[in-house]
Design a protein around this motif. Structure first.
Motif, mmCIF file in Angstrom:
data_model
loop_
_atom_site.group_PDB
_atom_site.id
_atom_site.type_symbol
_atom_site.label_atom_id
_atom_site.label_comp_id
_atom_site.label_asym_id
_atom_site.label_seq_id
_atom_site.Cartn_x
_atom_site.Cartn_y
_atom_site.Cartn_z
ATOM 1 N N ILE B 435 50.090 33.155 40.515
ATOM 2 C CA ILE B 435 49.125 34.262 40.476
ATOM 3 C C ILE B 435 47.857 33.891 41.254
ATOM 4 O O ILE B 435 47.320 34.686 42.036
ATOM 5 C CB ILE B 435 48.802 34.635 39.011
ATOM 6 C CG1 ILE B 435 50.069 35.215 38.348
ATOM 7 C CG2 ILE B 435 47.645 35.624 38.919
ATOM 8 C CD1 ILE B 435 50.027 35.265 36.847
ATOM 9 N N GLY B 436 47.398 32.661 41.058
ATOM 10 C CA GLY B 436 46.197 32.206 41.757
ATOM 11 C C GLY B 436 46.379 32.233 43.267
ATOM 12 O O GLY B 436 45.505 32.714 44.000
ATOM 13 N N LEU B 438 48.523 34.005 45.036
ATOM 14 C CA LEU B 438 48.586 35.388 45.512
ATOM 15 C C LEU B 438 47.183 35.988 45.600
ATOM 16 O O LEU B 438 46.855 36.707 46.555
ATOM 17 C CB LEU B 438 49.456 36.235 44.576
ATOM 18 C CG LEU B 438 50.966 36.165 44.830
ATOM 19 C CD1 LEU B 438 51.734 36.854 43.696
ATOM 20 C CD2 LEU B 438 51.330 36.812 46.170
ATOM 21 N N GLY B 439 46.354 35.670 44.608
ATOM 22 C CA GLY B 439 44.984 36.168 44.608
ATOM 23 C C GLY B 439 44.187 35.623 45.789
ATOM 24 O O GLY B 439 43.458 36.362 46.462
ATOM 25 N N LEU B 442 45.549 37.405 48.992
ATOM 26 C CA LEU B 442 45.241 38.838 49.107
ATOM 27 C C LEU B 442 43.747 39.086 49.310
ATOM 28 O O LEU B 442 43.362 40.022 50.023
ATOM 29 C CB LEU B 442 45.757 39.598 47.881
ATOM 30 C CG LEU B 442 47.296 39.690 47.822
ATOM 31 C CD1 LEU B 442 47.754 40.333 46.518
ATOM 32 C CD2 LEU B 442 47.855 40.479 49.008
ATOM 33 N N THR B 443 42.894 38.240 48.717
ATOM 34 C CA THR B 443 41.457 38.438 48.940
ATOM 35 C C THR B 443 41.090 38.095 50.390
ATOM 36 O O THR B 443 40.223 38.745 50.982
ATOM 37 C CB THR B 443 40.593 37.599 47.968
ATOM 38 O OG1 THR B 443 41.128 36.271 47.903
ATOM 39 C CG2 THR B 443 40.563 38.198 46.591
ATOM 40 N N TYR B 466 34.712 39.702 47.995
ATOM 41 C CA TYR B 466 35.986 39.091 48.402
ATOM 42 C C TYR B 466 35.946 37.577 48.186
ATOM 43 O O TYR B 466 36.898 36.975 47.679
ATOM 44 C CB TYR B 466 36.270 39.367 49.886
ATOM 45 C CG TYR B 466 36.361 40.829 50.242
ATOM 46 C CD1 TYR B 466 37.497 41.574 49.910
ATOM 47 C CD2 TYR B 466 35.321 41.471 50.901
ATOM 48 C CE1 TYR B 466 37.590 42.921 50.243
ATOM 49 C CE2 TYR B 466 35.398 42.811 51.236
ATOM 50 C CZ TYR B 466 36.529 43.534 50.901
ATOM 51 O OH TYR B 466 36.607 44.870 51.223
ATOM 52 N N VAL B 469 35.748 36.634 44.258
ATOM 53 C CA VAL B 469 37.038 36.826 43.582
ATOM 54 C C VAL B 469 38.036 35.785 44.101
ATOM 55 O O VAL B 469 38.776 35.144 43.324
ATOM 56 C CB VAL B 469 37.569 38.261 43.807
ATOM 57 C CG1 VAL B 469 38.958 38.436 43.221
ATOM 58 C CG2 VAL B 469 36.610 39.277 43.198
ATOM 59 N N GLY B 470 38.049 35.567 45.425
ATOM 60 C CA GLY B 470 38.944 34.565 46.005
ATOM 61 C C GLY B 470 38.668 33.179 45.451
ATOM 62 O O GLY B 470 39.590 32.397 45.195
ATOM 63 N N TRP B 472 37.531 32.373 42.487
ATOM 64 C CA TRP B 472 38.053 32.198 41.124
ATOM 65 C C TRP B 472 39.572 32.072 41.114
ATOM 66 O O TRP B 472 40.129 31.304 40.334
ATOM 67 C CB TRP B 472 37.572 33.340 40.215
ATOM 68 C CG TRP B 472 36.140 33.124 39.842
ATOM 69 C CD1 TRP B 472 35.055 33.833 40.265
ATOM 70 C CD2 TRP B 472 35.610 32.060 39.028
ATOM 71 N NE1 TRP B 472 33.891 33.296 39.770
ATOM 72 C CE2 TRP B 472 34.202 32.204 38.997
ATOM 73 C CE3 TRP B 472 36.187 31.008 38.322
ATOM 74 C CZ2 TRP B 472 33.371 31.336 38.296
ATOM 75 C CZ3 TRP B 472 35.355 30.139 37.621
ATOM 76 C CH2 TRP B 472 33.978 30.307 37.611
ATOM 77 N N PHE B 473 40.223 32.805 42.000
ATOM 78 C CA PHE B 473 41.677 32.583 42.125
ATOM 79 C C PHE B 473 41.944 31.152 42.617
ATOM 80 O O PHE B 473 42.897 30.502 42.190
ATOM 81 C CB PHE B 473 42.291 33.594 43.100
ATOM 82 C CG PHE B 473 42.580 34.935 42.471
ATOM 83 C CD1 PHE B 473 43.502 35.048 41.435
ATOM 84 C CD2 PHE B 473 41.948 36.088 42.922
ATOM 85 C CE1 PHE B 473 43.777 36.284 40.856
ATOM 86 C CE2 PHE B 473 42.216 37.331 42.347
ATOM 87 C CZ PHE B 473 43.127 37.428 41.304
#
Lengths: 177, 496
Positions: B435-436, B438-439, B442-443, B466, B469-470, B472-473
């Motif tokens: 999940i991380g 992918l995050g 995608l960001t 962007y 959020v990126g 934290w992923f």
């Protein structure tokens, strides 16, 4: 227009591919005979489908490609000399008319830079590299008047992020006056 | 042994998983491979943390002065590329050595040269402020605007040269072993089976892949060494000038080939390990051989797609860059991804962390092809080049692809050698990583969509979301990778 197309094409492809992987992974713990005959048939179909798709897509995309050579630029096209320096842009003029083809002749006085033009809505509309010893010819037709921003898109050292300038795009009549 | 598989019913008998695994266990990695993997795991985590640091700085969550941002960026780039090569080499060497008489001394020499090179690479960055990026684009190492010295640049580039020499030796040793066993590179690529009427058993996948990698990487490394030596001479004798476009071609040829080779080395783990779980062979068919031969050619000639915005390049090279970019995605999708899907389809596998990571890696590699091919389109490249779309697509197939392959290999190898079962930590780490990652990807891609430049120390306020959020992923990815490495080290320390 192009970046959203790139984004949605990517999302669609990734979700489609991800779904296939998910379905296979979810069902993989069940046991069934290997599917070699069907596999070969499906792969052949996919190969043909991708091959047939690739041909028109390549031709279509190349027709939009920025491949115009300097020799093919119409005579009388207004040109702007651009020189990249660490860390500022030197432009022979900062005002150009809207709706007309403008040729940017881009080079560098020191290291590699990236000459990138952003429209008033901060969308990247065109770019080329600025290289020492070479002149890259970038043709742009500005559709709308406004203040366009220039950023450097090739890492060039300590103040790379601060290397910016602007171009004013004005109505053609103003330019004529 | 604790890998489980459901029993077949009414199907042609296949070897018991335990039998297959125990036969592989005889080839349990030698200590040097453990050393490669331990170093790789630790550096991966460290470099991920540097990546998080950069994204946080771009998002405004922390203050990182530009002079430090670009140092961190240089370390992250050179560190990730180098360690991907080292990890990939360990996978290739481990599996190829089952079929080829490879020299452990050369393997050790490569590691020593790598570690020595790292000291030379990192020293000038941390001490003298060198920050020309991992691409050392001429003449930036010499013209820093007074930020770093010529000596710092020369030492850094010498470090790169040292690392390259190590890899060159490793590939030459693989070439020696291939010539000794197969007589020619063509035979090791399976050309008699592909182009002729040979009914002999084709070479194993590990040999085919190792041959492809040695061909492309020797060319790439020689090109890289050439421009490095030229750049070092330029630093010492400024009158010795280099054509900037030639330098760029040599650098991107080397960089493109080297980073691609890291994936082609690592994917051997998928070919060798997933069949153990599926209890089905990964057949080296003519399609497989054709794909690897095609990839050998395409990896070498596709590099102009990095130079699509160098309009001084001849137009045909840029068209070639686009067309071959399209074609080079096909072997990945139609052979490796498709092969992996059909291999695992209703195979009765019982997923564990190793199998899950290796399967994920196939998704990461093949899905990453999509944004990469889009960026390789001339018209698209004009509005995506050097935006965050680029780290978006390469993190897709490197983070979700290559790194998953390496951690999958680590998990499988350590469980062969040391008994133990996966626990909740492993499962959480796998999903966190997925999940991380992918995050993160995608960001980057979303930021690229709105034209956010890559390699900017300072971002505009409207771009901050962007990055934040990126970041934290990225934290989730780094945590998950830390668990992978901690579990690996803990098992490594346990008695065999």
């Amino acid at each position: 227009m192009l970046p959203p197309i790139a984004w949605y094409l990517t999302l669609t492809g990734v979700i489609a591919l991800g779904s296939i992987f998910w379905i296979v992974a979810a069902g993989a713990s069940h046991k069934a005979p290997p599917v070699s005959v069907q596999t070969a048939r499906i792969r052949r179909l996919c190969t043909w489908a991708l091959g047939l798709l690739a041909f028109p897509i390549t031709l279509a995309s190349l027709s939009y490609a920025p491949l115009v050579t300097e020799a093919a630029i119409p005579a009388g096209t207004e040109s702007v000399e651009v020189v990249g320096h660490q860390w500022f842009w030197e432009l022979s003029q900062t005002q150009v008319p809207a709706g007309e083809l403008i040729e940017f002749k881009v080079t560098s006085a020191d290291v590699n830079h990236g000459f990138a033009i952003y429209d008033p809505e901060s969308r990247l509309i065109a770019q080329t590299q600025a290289m020492p010893g070479y002149t890259n010819s970038l043709q742009v037709r500005f559709e709308e008047p406004g203040t366009y921003k220039i950023l450097c898109l090739e890492y060039c050292g300590l103040v790379h992020h601060g290397m910016s300038s602007t171009i004013e795009v004005i109505h053609s009549q103003h330019a004529a006056n | 042994m604790t890998i489980h598989a459901r029993q077949d019913t009414g199907v042609a008998p296949l070897p018991e998983l335990s039998t297959v695994v125990s036969s592989i266990s005889r080839d349990s990695p030698r200590p040097l491979i453990w050393a490669y993997l331990a170093v790789s795991g630790a550096v991966f985590v460290l470099m991920m943390l540097l990546g998080v640091l950069m994204r946080m700085a771009q998002g405004g969550s922390i203050v990182l002065p530009p002079e430090w941002f670009y140092r961190v960026m240089t370390l992250h780039g050179v560190g990730m590329v180098g360690i991907s090569g080292l990890a990939g080499a360990s996978i290739m060497w481990h599996f190829a050595s089952r079929h080829l008489d490879l020299s452990p001394k050369i393997l050790a020499t490569n590691l020593v040269l790598f570690l020595a090179g790292v000291l030379l690479l990192f020293g000038p960055v941390l001490i003298s402020g060198y920050a020309a990026g991992w691409t050392f684009l001429y003449p930036l190492p010499r013209l820093s605007g007074g930020v770093w010295s010529q000596t710092a640049a020369a030492v850094h580039l010498t470090g790169l040269l040292l690392v390259g020499v190590g890899f060159l030796l490793l590939h030459l040793d693989v070439a020696r072993a291939i010539f000794a066993k197969y007589g020619s590179l063509g035979r090791a690529l399976g050309w008699p089976q592909l182009f002729g009427r040979s009914t002999e058993e084709p070479p194993p996948a590990a040999v085919v892949a190792s041959t492809m990698v040695l061909i492309v990487n020797v060319l790439g490394l020689v090109s890289g060494a050439g421009i490095l030596v030229m750049s070092i001479v330029n630093l010492l004798v400024p009158n010795f000038e280099i054509d900037a476009l030639l330098a760029k071609n040599m650098i991107f040829f080397f960089g493109h080939v080297f980073i691609n080779a890291t994936i082609y080395m690592s994917v051997i783990a998928v070919y060798e390990i997933l069949p153990v779980y599926a209890k089905r062979p990964w057949k080296v068919s003519r399609v497989f051989l054709a794909a690897w031969t095609a990839s050998t050619v395409m990896v070498v000639i596709v590099y102009p797609h990095h130079l699509l915005m160098d309009l001084a390049m001849p137009a045909w090279t840029r068209v070639l860059g686009q067309v071959v970019s399209y074609a080079s995605g096909l072997p990945v999708l139609l052979v490796t991804a498709f092969g992996g899907l059909t291999l695992m389809y209703r195979s009765g596998v019982r997923w564990d962390t190793a199998a899950s990571l290796l399967f994920l890696s196939l998704f990461g590699w093949s899905a990453g092809v999509i944004p990469a091919v889009i960026d390789g389109t001339l018209a698209m490249n004009r509005v995506l080049h050097n935006t965050q779309w680029v780290p978006g697509h390469f993190h897709f197939y490197l983070l979700l692809g290559l790194v998953s392959m390496v951690f999958g290999f680590m998990y499988f190898s350590i469980r062969q050698a040391r008994d133990g079962t996966d626990n909740l930590w492993d499962r959480c780490a796998f999903w966190g990583f997925t999940i991380g990652a992918l995050g993160v990807v995608l960001t980057f891609l979303a930021a690229g969509r709105v034209g956010v430049p890559r390699r900017f120390a300072v971002h505009l306020p409207e771009w901050a979301t962007y990055s934040t959020v990126g970041a934290w992923f990225g934290v989730v990815v780094a945590l998950a990778a830390s668990i992978f490495v901690a579990r690996f080290v803990a098992r490594l320390r346990a008695p065999a």
